[in-house]
Every structure is written in C-alpha cells, then in structure tokens.
Scaffold this active site. Structure first.
Site, PDB file in Angstrom:
ATOM      1  N   GLU A 112      23.245 -15.444  12.072  1.00 11.70           N
ATOM      2  CA  GLU A 112      23.413 -14.174  12.204  1.00 11.70           C
ATOM      3  C   GLU A 112      23.090 -13.246  11.550  1.00 11.70           C
ATOM      4  O   GLU A 112      23.053 -13.756  10.389  1.00 11.70           O
ATOM      5  CB  GLU A 112      25.212 -13.798  11.840  1.00 11.70           C
ATOM      6  CG  GLU A 112      26.263 -14.786  13.056  1.00 11.70           C
ATOM      7  CD  GLU A 112      27.868 -15.337  12.495  1.00 11.70           C
ATOM      8  OE1 GLU A 112      27.985 -14.093  11.115  1.00 11.70           O
ATOM      9  OE2 GLU A 112      28.203 -16.710  12.371  1.00 11.70           O
ATOM     10  N   LYS A 310      17.562 -14.800   2.437  1.00 11.68           N
ATOM     11  CA  LYS A 310      17.070 -12.724   2.538  1.00 11.68           C
ATOM     12  C   LYS A 310      15.633 -12.402   2.352  1.00 11.68           C
ATOM     13  O   LYS A 310      15.146 -13.049   2.213  1.00 11.68           O
ATOM     14  CB  LYS A 310      18.211 -12.592   0.534  1.00 11.68           C
ATOM     15  CG  LYS A 310      19.515 -12.968   0.025  1.00 11.68           C
ATOM     16  CD  LYS A 310      19.630 -11.610  -0.082  1.00 11.68           C
ATOM     17  CE  LYS A 310      19.883 -11.071  -1.028  1.00 11.68           C
ATOM     18  NZ  LYS A 310      20.806  -9.819  -1.535  1.00 11.68           N
ATOM     19  N   CYS A 404     -22.275   1.011 -11.185  1.00 11.11           N
ATOM     20  CA  CYS A 404     -22.027  -0.253 -11.128  1.00 11.11           C
ATOM     21  C   CYS A 404     -21.502  -1.186 -11.808  1.00 11.11           C
ATOM     22  O   CYS A 404     -22.044  -1.700 -12.744  1.00 11.11           O
ATOM     23  CB  CYS A 404     -23.217  -1.001 -10.230  1.00 11.11           C
ATOM     24  SG  CYS A 404     -22.256  -2.213  -9.104  1.00 11.11           S
ATOM     25  N   CYS A 420     -22.449   1.554  -4.387  1.00 13.64           N
ATOM     26  CA  CYS A 420     -23.480   1.009  -4.953  1.00 13.64           C
ATOM     27  C   CYS A 420     -24.433   1.155  -3.924  1.00 13.64           C
ATOM     28  O   CYS A 420     -24.458   0.147  -3.624  1.00 13.64           O
ATOM     29  CB  CYS A 420     -23.651  -0.549  -5.902  1.00 13.64           C
ATOM     30  SG  CYS A 420     -24.755  -1.398  -6.474  1.00 13.64           S
ATOM     31  N   CYS A 425     -27.659  -6.065  -5.296  1.00 10.48           N
ATOM     32  CA  CYS A 425     -26.836  -5.683  -6.535  1.00 10.48           C
ATOM     33  C   CYS A 425     -25.842  -7.371  -5.579  1.00 10.48           C
ATOM     34  O   CYS A 425     -25.396  -7.809  -4.562  1.00 10.48           O
ATOM     35  CB  CYS A 425     -25.938  -5.277  -5.846  1.00 10.48           C
ATOM     36  SG  CYS A 425     -24.191  -5.294  -6.934  1.00 10.48           S
TER      37      CYS A 425
HETATM   38  S1  IVH Z   1      29.740 -15.016   6.510  1.00  7.99           S
HETATM   39  C1  IVH Z   1      31.611 -17.695   3.209  1.00  7.99           C
HETATM   40  N1  IVH Z   1      28.483 -13.718   7.846  1.00  7.99           N
HETATM   41  O1  IVH Z   1      26.913 -11.645   2.991  1.00  7.99           O
HETATM   42  C2  IVH Z   1      31.322 -16.256   3.407  1.00  7.99           C
HETATM   43  N2  IVH Z   1      28.903 -12.872   5.586  1.00  7.99           N
HETATM   44  O2  IVH Z   1      27.076 -14.275   1.587  1.00  7.99           O
HETATM   45  C3  IVH Z   1      31.913 -15.852   4.894  1.00  7.99           C
HETATM   46  N3  IVH Z   1      27.212 -10.409   5.152  1.00  7.99           N
HETATM   47  O3  IVH Z   1      29.049 -11.270   0.617  1.00  7.99           O
HETATM   48  C4  IVH Z   1      30.743 -14.539   4.873  1.00  7.99           C
HETATM   49  N4  IVH Z   1      26.992 -10.082   7.436  1.00  7.99           N
HETATM   50  O4  IVH Z   1      29.658  -9.525   2.514  1.00  7.99           O
HETATM   51  C5  IVH Z   1      28.944 -13.586   6.528  1.00  7.99           C
HETATM   52  N5  IVH Z   1      27.656 -11.896   9.478  1.00  7.99           N
HETATM   53  C6  IVH Z   1      27.635 -12.805   8.100  1.00  7.99           C
HETATM   54  C7  IVH Z   1      27.865 -11.637   7.802  1.00  7.99           C
HETATM   55  C8  IVH Z   1      27.655 -11.671   6.415  1.00  7.99           C
HETATM   56  C9  IVH Z   1      26.793 -10.303   6.034  1.00  7.99           C
HETATM   57  C10 IVH Z   1      27.822 -10.712   3.366  1.00  7.99           C
HETATM   58  C11 IVH Z   1      28.554 -10.682   2.884  1.00  7.99           C
HETATM   59  C12 IVH Z   1      28.967 -11.524   2.231  1.00  7.99           C
HETATM   60  C13 IVH Z   1      27.448 -11.766   2.028  1.00  7.99           C
HETATM   61  C14 IVH Z   1      26.797 -13.545   2.729  1.00  7.99           C
END
Ligand code: IVH
Length: 663
Positions: A112, A310, A404, A420, A425
């Site tokens: 997601e 991330k 140079c 140059c 060179c």
């Molecule tokens: S699930 C048990 N789904 O990302 C964890 N989190 O650590 C339940 N976040 O702090 C969160 N999109 O604020 C989940 N599709 C998504 C998310 C999402 C953003 C954020 C959320 C959380 C962190 C994940």
C-alpha cells in the site's frame, strides 16, 4: 411544521448529503450538481437553526467546525496504535520476505502506498462518528473529534450501524498545501515546509473552524480487530472500509507474493509518485492473511507481520570540503563539489558536478559551506543550494582556475566552459579511455576509473585499442589492487565480449566530439558499417535527421585525424565488430515514427513492458508532454501529463486503445 415532519425532512436531507459525499469522495462518481448539494445543505442549516434541539450529532453542517477549545482532552486507545519498523532498500525487503517465509510457507503481502501525513483513529458507535484521536504515544493520544468532523472525506455516519474503530492517515493534498502556503505568504505568515507538517499543524488547531478551512483528507487503511467483522485478510479489511464509506487507496493498493513482486510494485509507484495528488513517502507491506499475521506476531514494540519501506530521502544536508576541477575527454574543465558522504536516494554520495564557473558563482558555493544535495531525476546528484545562514565569516569566494590542473596549460574559455587546449593532456586521454569502457559505450565490466588511470600511467593503455591487448598482460593485472584470478578472467571475458557489440557502441566509445549515445545510434542505423560512416561526406552527414553542421564537422574532423584512423585499424585487427546489429524498426504499425508519453497506472502491463512494446513497434517514448508528443497513453489516476495532453489537443489512448493497437 410539526416536529416529526421537520425531523423526517432533516433525516432525508442528511441522507441525501451523505449519499452525495459517498459518491463524490469514495466512488469518484458524483450524481448531483454542486448547486443541488448546496441547496440541500442550506435547507438543512436553516432547519437546524430554527429547531436546534433536532440537530443530529452526525449532521454534515458540523463540518464547518465548532466552538474553540482551550485544550485537547486525552484519548486512550483501546488497542495500542502501533507503527511499523522502517526499511530503506531492496536488501531489507528481501530479508523481510525471508523472515516471514520462515514462519509461513506461501505468504501474500498487501503493498500500500505510504501516505505522508499523520495517523488518526476514528471511533464509530452504531455507525456514528463519536471520537477522533491522534496517535500520541500509541497508548494515549489527543481527542480531535471536532477537527476530524470537518474532514469531508471522513464519513460522519457509516453505511452500516456498527461499532468499529478505523485507522488511517490524515493528510493534506499537494493542491491544498500549495493554496494554504500561498495564502500564508500573502499574509506574511511563516510557510509550512511540507504537506505533512501542514496536516499536523491543521489537525491540532483548538479552533476547528480553522481546521475546516485547511482542506484535510483521510485515507483509511486499518481495522484494529478485523475478526470481529468476519474479516480474514487485510485486503478484505480494505474492501470493507470502502463499503462502510471510507476512502481507501483501492486503485493503488496491490498484492505481491515475494520480494521481486514487491520491488516491481515499488518501482511502478515510484514512477507515478510525482503525479499523485498527495505525497507518499514509501510503501507499507502487510501480510495479507490474518491467521498468518497471528503466527508471525509482534516484537516488544512493533508488529513483525508488516514493515514500512521508505523512499530514499529527496534532499540532504552536508558540508562542502573541496571544489575539485576535473578534465574531460574533450578537455572541458568541470568544477566538482566534494562533500562529506551522505545517503541520497538510496546511495552514498560524495560528489556532484557543478558544471562551470557561472554555476558556481550563481550558487555562490564556498568550501566549508553547508549545502543541500538531491538527485536530479533521482539519478544524478546535484547541489541544490547553499545554506547561507550557516556560512562561516572567513569563507573565501569561489574563483575559477586559470591553468589545467593536470598539465598546467593555460585554459581557454568557449561559451560557458573552460577547456584545456592541450590534446596530449594525460587527463583527456584517461577520460577517453574511461568513456570507451563505460556502460553507454563498449560496456566493459570490471574496470574501475582508477584502474584505467593506473594502467594508463603504467603505459599499458596508451590508446583505445590497447584494451584488446590486455590479455597479454595478465600477470600485471593480477598484481593490481583488488584483482585475483577470477576477477581478471571475468574482465578479460568482458573485453572479449565487447568485440561483438553492435556498431553504435563503438561509435559512441570513440569519443567523437558532440556524438553521444543517441547520435551514435542514429549514425549506426543510417550507415550500417564504420567504413560507410568514415566515407560519408559532410553534405551527406548534414542530411541525416537531427545531424547539424556542428556534429557533421566533428565527425569529419575525427576521421581526418591520422592518429584516430590508426586506432580504428588496430581495432579492426583485434576483430572488433564494425557493423550495426540493430534490426530495422517496424514502419507499418500505429506506433511507427510517433512519440508516446505514458501517464497513470496501467493494469495489464508494467511501464517497462509498455515502453519496450512501443519501441519494438517503431515508436519512441519520452517522459514529458510537449507539442512534439503524438500520443499520450492514459492509465488509472493519470497525473498532470493528462491535463497537458488535453490542453495541447494531443491524441489520447486508453490502455485498451494501446493494447488493441499493439496487437
Ligand atoms: S498501517 C500497525 N498502512 O505509516 C501499523 N500505515 O509505520 C498500522 N501509514 O505510522 C499502520 N500509509 O501513519 C499503514 N497504508 C498504510 C499507511 C500507513 C501511511 C503511516 C502510518 C504509520 C506508518 C507505518
């Protein structure tokens, strides 16, 4: 009007308004006009003013906000509000998958988009929103009920009269963020750095009327006790949330079965990231089957059954240590920023090109400055700006060198660049050798830039043809740092293989001034053999599409230099292929000779596959829409490219058109 009649009308109006909101926000399919909506809303408002005792607690008129609070009440979470551990690269995705597979045999994952906002919890009783809360420390957050009621994509009443807690992200769209900052700028207020900060600042307003004006949104993604609702998987949770009336990311949430599929999902998302109407900062991976989740369990802090990948940071700060001048194969001098190593977009970076004198003067970079670095197009590191507020008093302004740095010859300036002029060179020769072996040219693997420089300095690589003589210096190679039996044999194999490359790689590798990868390909296709190209007249060259007088002159100059002909003859003796192996592009398709741009998500094919397909059918793909674009192929959730295409009246194909045309 009698009270029960008024009540019935209020109920009717609320139903109409809620239905309209659901169709607008969740289904993306409005069925009434804005005017009709406003009429219902105003009628409701009037009735509520006249009969305040009949005002319902789920009335949409609450969305404008209420009385300002003096402080937020505490909100205790019945089930702790956890978050996932973060990971940052593909290896960690592979390890995650391996860890899960130790516990369950055929896991399925949901992938997601990770919304970049702040998580929120919503409590519903009998289907009515009764509490909204921030995460806080996970056990206890703040009660932001009045504020969440102003968020239009949060239903005040669900489609089912149930008790449930729903979690999701409160976020601000890019559009609302820009509008908010524009307004703040006009008022001389400090700007928010990003939509996440703006969302956090807006949701923690004691005056919910302020929150109401900030255009916040909510995306639902989690039900804490799904089994209470007969749900067996995370995907079912998401479907159920949507059924209840929540906005979910149903078009972009995907499922995957292994690390490779997860990585593909991430890449695809990465490609459309900029076009999305909101910021995402990664993806969230969850094991789909709730029974599997249970088996996998939790650490003392976080669930083990999910993880947050991330995206690499976009911009980072570091300290400029040196401005180093390098000499390119054409003699061009480039100032490079050398800074303390930093992770940018997934890799460790220590230097960035600063192009030329003007660039350095314009940015006013000085050794010792704090600078911010990002990757342009997520690939090439660049200096974004100097943090002047951190500059030391004794910093020395940038000054361009006069001679140079390698051979001391006085530099000459041509347009924006210094060169140059000494064709002997050593730096120029080394760069030429490095370029010949590079990925874009002959693609010889296993030879770093420094090794090439060492081999040049030791006299083993005097010109390009000497690469093909390296097999007679096996012992010397073995002595080089980092080389052993295996790496030397791999290197020699790669050199041998490069002899079979198609002509365009060789043309590119020769390092003819102004002839890069693209031009080399055009020349190879047009002339088929190197001899044909060498014999082409200036007039003939100029007649080739996209080849102007400057390139034509560079080509003629190159082949009229005896030293270059010598090298080519030696390459021939080493049996380096001199013919173009590219197959003729198709000309009888709907794609032939046309330029295509892709936008949005395609369902039946990945972006890379789509590009390959277009190119195999004689088309060209580019990334941005302009007047030169012939067709824009539009998938789900297209971005601004779609708008631009419409604006420029460019032919638009749906995914279906694309598939039909490519059959
Ligand atoms: S699930 C048990 N789904 O990302 C964890 N989190 O650590 C339940 N976040 O702090 C969160 N999109 O604020 C989940 N599709 C998504 C998310 C999402 C953003 C954020 C959320 C959380 C962190 C994940």
């Amino acid at each position: 009007m009698q009270d029960d009649k008024v009540k019935a009308r209020i109920d009717e109006l609320i139903n109409k308004i809620n239905k309209a909101s659901y169709e607008y926000y969740v289904l993306d399919m409005p069925t009434i006009t804005d005017q009709e909506y406003d009429d219902f809303y105003n009628e409701l408002l009037k009735l509520e003013n006249k009969y305040p005792e009949l005002k319902r607690e789920d009335s949409p008129t609450l969305r404008v906000g209420g009385e300002a609070l003096s402080k937020f009440e505490k909100a205790v979470h019945k089930t702790p509000m956890l978050s996932f551990d973060d990971i940052f690269n593909e290896d960690e995705i592979v390890s995650f998958d391996e860890r899960i597979k130790k516990v369950v045999s055929n896991p399925v994952y949901t992938v997601e988009p990770k919304m970049d906002g702040l998580s929120g919890s919503l409590l519903y009783k009998d289907g009515i929103l009764v509490r909204g809360a921030t995460r806080g420390n996970g056990t206890e957050g703040e009660d932001i009920t009045l504020n969440v009621k102003t968020i239009k994509s949060i239903p005040l009443k669900l489609n089912e009269p149930i008790d449930i807690e729903v979690r999701g992200e409160i976020y601000m769209s890019k559009k609302s963020f820009e509008a908010l900052n524009r307004e703040r700028e006009e008022k001389g207020l400090p700007l928010f750095a990003n939509p996440r900060n703006a969302a956090a600042g807006s949701v923690r307003q004691l005056d919910s009327k302020v929150t109401a004006k900030r255009g916040l949104d909510f995306m639902a993604y989690f039900i804490p006790n799904p089994e209470d609702y007969g749900i067996k998987t995370q995907a079912e949770s998401l479907d159920y949330l949507r059924k209840l009336g929540f906005v979910t990311n149903h078009k972009l949430n995907k499922v995957a079965h292994n690390a490779t599929e997860i990585i593909t999902c991430i890449e695809e998302l990465g490609e459309i990231r900029e076009e999305l109407p909101y910021e995402i900062d990664g993806v969230v991976l969850k094991v789909n089957d709730l029974k599997d989740e249970e088996k996998i369990g939790y650490t003392s802090r976080v669930p083990r059954w999910g993880i947050a990948y991330k995206f690499p940071a976009k911009e980072v700060l570091t300290t400029l240590r040196e401005i180093k001048f390098t000499v390119g194969r054409t003699g061009k001098i480039t100032p490079n920023a050398i800074f303390d190593p930093v992770h940018v977009a997934g890799s460790l970076v220590t230097k960035a090109t600063m192009h030329n004198e003007d660039y350095c003067l314009e940015k006013d970079v000085r050794v010792g400055d704090t600078i911010s670095i990002r990757k342009a197009g997520d690939v090439i590191p660049e200096v974004v700006e100097v943090k002047f507020d951190r500059r030391k008093d004794d910093s020395i302004p940038f000054e361009m060198i006069k001679t140079c740095p390698i051979c001391n010859t006085e530099l000459v300036k041509k347009d924006a660049h210094h060169f140059c002029p000494n064709i002997h060179c050593p730096a120029r020769k080394i760069e030429g050798l490095i370029y010949f072996a590079s990925k874009d040219a002959m693609d010889i693997e296993g030879l770093g830039d420094e090794i090439i420089e060492d081999l040049f300095n030791m006299g083993y690589l005097k010109d390009l043809s000497d690469f093909y003589k390296l097999d007679t210096h096996k012992d010397t190679l073995m002595e080089l740092e980092g080389f052993g039996e295996k790496s030397v044999s791999n290197l020699l194999e790669s050199i041998e293989n490069s002899k079979k490359n198609s002509l365009e790689r060789l043309i590119c590798g020769l390092g003819i001034k102004n002839v890069g990868k693209r031009t080399a390909k055009m020349l190879a296709i047009r002339y088929k053999t190197l001899d044909n190209l060498m014999n082409a007249s200036f007039e003939e060259l100029v007649s080739v599409k996209d080849i102007g007088e400057i390139i034509a002159k560079s080509i003629k100059d190159y082949f009229s230099d005896e030293a270059n002909i010598d090298i080519i003859n030696k390459l021939k003796e080493y049996n380096v292929n001199m013919e173009c192996l590219i197959k003729e592009a198709k000309t009888d398709t709907a794609f032939a000779g046309k330029t295509f741009v892709l936008t949005g998500t395609l369902n039946s094919i990945t972006r890379d596959e789509a590009r390959d397909k277009i190119e195999s059918l004689g088309g060209i793909t580019t990334n941005s829409v302009s007047k030169k674009t012939d067709v824009v192929i539009v998938g789900d959730s297209p971005g601004s490219k779609y708008d631009k295409a419409k604006e420029l009246n460019i032919t638009i194909w749906s995914e279906e058109d694309f598939i039909n045309n490519s059959k």
